[in-house]
Design a protein around this motif. Sequence first.
Motif, mmCIF file in Angstrom:
data_model
loop_
_atom_site.group_PDB
_atom_site.id
_atom_site.type_symbol
_atom_site.label_atom_id
_atom_site.label_comp_id
_atom_site.label_asym_id
_atom_site.label_seq_id
_atom_site.Cartn_x
_atom_site.Cartn_y
_atom_site.Cartn_z
ATOM 1 N N SER A 153 19.364 -5.232 -2.005
ATOM 2 C CA SER A 153 18.257 -4.944 -2.904
ATOM 3 C C SER A 153 16.931 -5.065 -2.165
ATOM 4 C CB SER A 153 18.281 -5.885 -4.113
ATOM 5 O OG SER A 153 18.035 -7.217 -3.710
ATOM 6 N N LEU A 154 15.911 -4.415 -2.716
ATOM 7 C CA LEU A 154 14.598 -4.336 -2.077
ATOM 8 C C LEU A 154 13.523 -4.795 -3.053
ATOM 9 C CD1 LEU A 154 12.783 -3.200 0.285
ATOM 10 C CD2 LEU A 154 12.817 -1.018 -0.953
ATOM 11 N N LEU A 155 12.595 -5.608 -2.573
ATOM 12 C CA LEU A 155 11.455 -6.011 -3.384
ATOM 13 C C LEU A 155 10.310 -5.038 -3.129
ATOM 14 C CD1 LEU A 155 11.418 -9.911 -2.952
ATOM 15 C CD2 LEU A 155 12.474 -8.554 -4.770
ATOM 16 N N VAL A 156 9.823 -4.398 -4.174
ATOM 17 C CA VAL A 156 8.711 -3.456 -4.042
ATOM 18 C C VAL A 156 7.489 -3.987 -4.775
ATOM 19 C CG1 VAL A 156 7.902 -1.117 -4.535
ATOM 20 C CG2 VAL A 156 10.241 -1.475 -3.745
ATOM 21 N N GLN A 157 7.597 -4.082 -6.107
ATOM 22 C CA GLN A 157 6.452 -4.550 -6.899
ATOM 23 C C GLN A 157 6.096 -5.991 -6.557
ATOM 24 O OE1 GLN A 157 4.955 -2.373 -8.469
ATOM 25 N NE2 GLN A 157 6.336 -0.857 -9.342
ATOM 26 N N GLU A 158 7.101 -6.804 -6.254
ATOM 27 C CA GLU A 158 6.882 -8.240 -6.100
ATOM 28 C C GLU A 158 5.999 -8.606 -4.903
ATOM 29 O OE1 GLU A 158 10.975 -7.569 -7.987
ATOM 30 O OE2 GLU A 158 9.720 -6.658 -6.432
ATOM 31 N N LEU A 159 6.023 -7.785 -3.842
ATOM 32 C CA LEU A 159 5.292 -8.136 -2.622
ATOM 33 C C LEU A 159 3.883 -7.557 -2.554
ATOM 34 C CD1 LEU A 159 8.072 -7.882 0.127
ATOM 35 C CD2 LEU A 159 7.282 -9.897 -1.124
ATOM 36 N N GLY A 160 3.549 -6.646 -3.470
ATOM 37 C CA GLY A 160 2.228 -6.042 -3.467
ATOM 38 C C GLY A 160 1.088 -7.055 -3.533
ATOM 39 N N PRO A 161 1.133 -8.017 -4.453
ATOM 40 C CA PRO A 161 0.060 -9.012 -4.525
ATOM 41 C C PRO A 161 -0.104 -9.819 -3.240
ATOM 42 C CG PRO A 161 1.307 -8.991 -6.568
ATOM 43 C CD PRO A 161 2.047 -8.114 -5.614
ATOM 44 N N LYS A 162 1.004 -10.178 -2.600
ATOM 45 C CA LYS A 162 0.929 -10.940 -1.346
ATOM 46 C C LYS A 162 0.241 -10.116 -0.264
ATOM 47 C CE LYS A 162 1.920 -14.244 1.627
ATOM 48 N NZ LYS A 162 1.214 -15.541 1.597
ATOM 49 N N ARG A 163 0.511 -8.829 -0.210
ATOM 50 C CA ARG A 163 -0.123 -7.978 0.800
ATOM 51 C C ARG A 163 -1.636 -7.908 0.577
ATOM 52 N NH1 ARG A 163 4.607 -4.277 -0.454
ATOM 53 N NH2 ARG A 163 6.190 -4.967 1.023
ATOM 54 N N LEU A 164 -2.044 -7.824 -0.682
ATOM 55 C CA LEU A 164 -3.480 -7.789 -0.978
ATOM 56 C C LEU A 164 -4.147 -9.108 -0.594
ATOM 57 C CD1 LEU A 164 -3.500 -5.946 -4.427
ATOM 58 C CD2 LEU A 164 -4.271 -5.045 -2.219
ATOM 59 N N GLN A 165 -3.475 -10.211 -0.846
ATOM 60 C CA GLN A 165 -4.016 -11.522 -0.474
ATOM 61 C C GLN A 165 -4.201 -11.626 1.034
ATOM 62 O OE1 GLN A 165 -1.112 -14.127 -2.187
ATOM 63 N NE2 GLN A 165 -1.822 -13.821 -4.286
ATOM 64 N N LEU A 166 -3.214 -11.168 1.789
ATOM 65 C CA LEU A 166 -3.310 -11.215 3.243
ATOM 66 C C LEU A 166 -4.418 -10.295 3.752
ATOM 67 C CD1 LEU A 166 0.498 -11.243 4.105
ATOM 68 C CD2 LEU A 166 -1.132 -13.067 4.663
ATOM 69 N N LEU A 167 -4.536 -9.118 3.149
ATOM 70 C CA LEU A 167 -5.573 -8.173 3.569
ATOM 71 C C LEU A 167 -6.963 -8.761 3.310
ATOM 72 C CD1 LEU A 167 -6.176 -5.412 4.753
ATOM 73 C CD2 LEU A 167 -5.929 -4.420 2.459
ATOM 74 N N LYS A 168 -7.128 -9.402 2.175
ATOM 75 C CA LYS A 168 -8.409 -10.042 1.873
ATOM 76 C C LYS A 168 -8.685 -11.196 2.834
ATOM 77 C CE LYS A 168 -12.059 -11.114 -0.681
ATOM 78 N NZ LYS A 168 -13.287 -10.282 -0.669
ATOM 79 N N HIS A 190 -0.363 5.300 -3.393
ATOM 80 C CA HIS A 190 0.970 5.176 -3.993
ATOM 81 C C HIS A 190 1.455 6.553 -4.412
ATOM 82 C CE1 HIS A 190 -0.732 5.658 -8.084
ATOM 83 N NE2 HIS A 190 -1.721 4.892 -7.641
ATOM 84 N N HIS A 191 2.750 6.671 -4.604
ATOM 85 C CA HIS A 191 3.323 7.957 -5.006
ATOM 86 C C HIS A 191 2.855 8.293 -6.414
ATOM 87 C CE1 HIS A 191 6.158 11.141 -5.969
ATOM 88 N NE2 HIS A 191 6.498 11.190 -4.696
ATOM 89 N N ALA A 192 2.450 9.543 -6.597
ATOM 90 C CA ALA A 192 1.916 9.958 -7.892
ATOM 91 C C ALA A 192 2.949 9.847 -9.013
ATOM 92 C CB ALA A 192 1.399 11.389 -7.806
ATOM 93 N N GLY A 193 4.224 9.929 -8.657
ATOM 94 C CA GLY A 193 5.269 9.886 -9.678
ATOM 95 C C GLY A 193 5.749 8.493 -10.022
ATOM 96 N N VAL A 194 5.181 7.472 -9.387
ATOM 97 C CA VAL A 194 5.620 6.091 -9.628
ATOM 98 C C VAL A 194 4.448 5.275 -10.153
ATOM 99 C CG1 VAL A 194 6.590 4.003 -8.594
ATOM 100 C CG2 VAL A 194 7.336 6.252 -7.792
ATOM 101 N N GLN A 195 4.650 4.649 -11.300
ATOM 102 C CA GLN A 195 3.592 3.838 -11.890
ATOM 103 C C GLN A 195 3.404 2.563 -11.078
ATOM 104 O OE1 GLN A 195 1.787 4.863 -14.460
ATOM 105 N NE2 GLN A 195 0.492 3.055 -14.493
ATOM 106 N N PRO A 196 2.197 2.328 -10.529
ATOM 107 C CA PRO A 196 1.981 1.097 -9.758
ATOM 108 C C PRO A 196 2.017 -0.127 -10.659
ATOM 109 C CG PRO A 196 -0.075 2.299 -10.038
ATOM 110 C CD PRO A 196 1.003 3.179 -10.585
ATOM 111 N N GLY A 197 2.408 -1.256 -10.091
ATOM 112 C CA GLY A 197 2.533 -2.478 -10.874
ATOM 113 C C GLY A 197 1.173 -3.031 -11.288
ATOM 114 N N THR A 198 1.110 -3.559 -12.498
ATOM 115 C CA THR A 198 -0.143 -4.149 -12.991
ATOM 116 C C THR A 198 -0.500 -5.412 -12.217
ATOM 117 O OG1 THR A 198 1.116 -5.344 -14.671
ATOM 118 C CG2 THR A 198 0.197 -3.210 -15.303
ATOM 119 N N ALA A 199 0.492 -6.035 -11.577
ATOM 120 C CA ALA A 199 0.233 -7.262 -10.824
ATOM 121 C C ALA A 199 -0.728 -7.009 -9.665
ATOM 122 C CB ALA A 199 1.547 -7.853 -10.299
ATOM 123 N N ASP A 200 -0.693 -5.801 -9.104
ATOM 124 C CA ASP A 200 -1.597 -5.480 -7.993
ATOM 125 C C ASP A 200 -3.055 -5.501 -8.459
ATOM 126 O OD1 ASP A 200 0.414 -4.997 -5.958
ATOM 127 O OD2 ASP A 200 0.912 -3.187 -7.069
#
Length: 322
Positions: A141-156, A169-179
């Motif tokens: 299995s792959l974590l997609v939505q779950e790691l987005g917030p961590k990436r933003l924290q590191l970038l900041k 992000h892909h136009a056909g995929v709804q991005p997570g609200t957590a981001d």
Amino acid sequence: MIHRRRLLLALGAGMLAAPFADFAQPQRIYRVGYLANDPDRASPTFQAFLEAMRHLGWVEGTNIDIRYLTSNGQDERFAELAAAVVRDKVDVIVTSGSGSTRAAKAATSSIPIVFGSAANPVEQKFVASLARPGGNVTGLSLLVQELGPKRLQLLKQMLPKATRIGFLHHAGVQPGTADDATARSLGVTLVHIPTASADDIDAAFAKAARSGVDAVAVKADAIFVVNRNRIAALALKHRLPMMCADGRFVEAGALASYGENFASRYRRAAYYVDKILRGAKPADLPVEQPMVFELVVNLKTSAALGITFPQPILLQADRLIK
């Protein structure tokens, strides 16, 4: 005595002949269908899979034949490719994402399927549960939505003065609200840049540059993975620091990534294939969940962009690309 000696010689010859007769039998060649996003077999993930298969005793041309079929990042092509490997009557199908897994599952309910990466496999109904997959599908299995917030924290953390971040992000995929929630907590505005296809990537980066963003975060998606070299070049052209989903982007020239090591993931997929070819059933092989993540940073890119990584980032980094 003569008759007894002849009998013993005959028995001995028979015992010696049997193993040689068995050894002379042609070895069965098992067939594996590999549904990929990357354009050719030079793909790092495929090479990692091949390496692990050889380690497990499976050698192409000797006891295994692998048919590599690629969508070039276009998920809509996987239905046709999955049908092709089913017609070939392969022994196992290896998939490389949710799109290829969905297509393979729709194409066959009997041929074992091993997904090298698939997000939310239970929710997507690829498996009944992680512990007991049931059916003919299992994998990692792959974590997609779950790691987005961590990436933003590191970038900041890398760019403390950043206030606007472009979010590809892909136009056909709804991005997570957590981001978005994480961005607000960091005092950052996310500028969403939906991208429908590879043809839109140049325009997406031009839009990011016009929007005055301080950096770009790229969501994990096949069209971005396949075009990672082009994306890294565009980020440098527009002088945009870029945070990505895994180290393959950083190897191509992106600034940083946080996620799994995909080469390791596909080495693990080889172990599933090995077990199945030796008689195991996918239904009995639990889905493996990601446990280890790596931070990868590119020092050459940081120098080109005039960025000095804070010391805590360098201490956290699992890999430094120079």
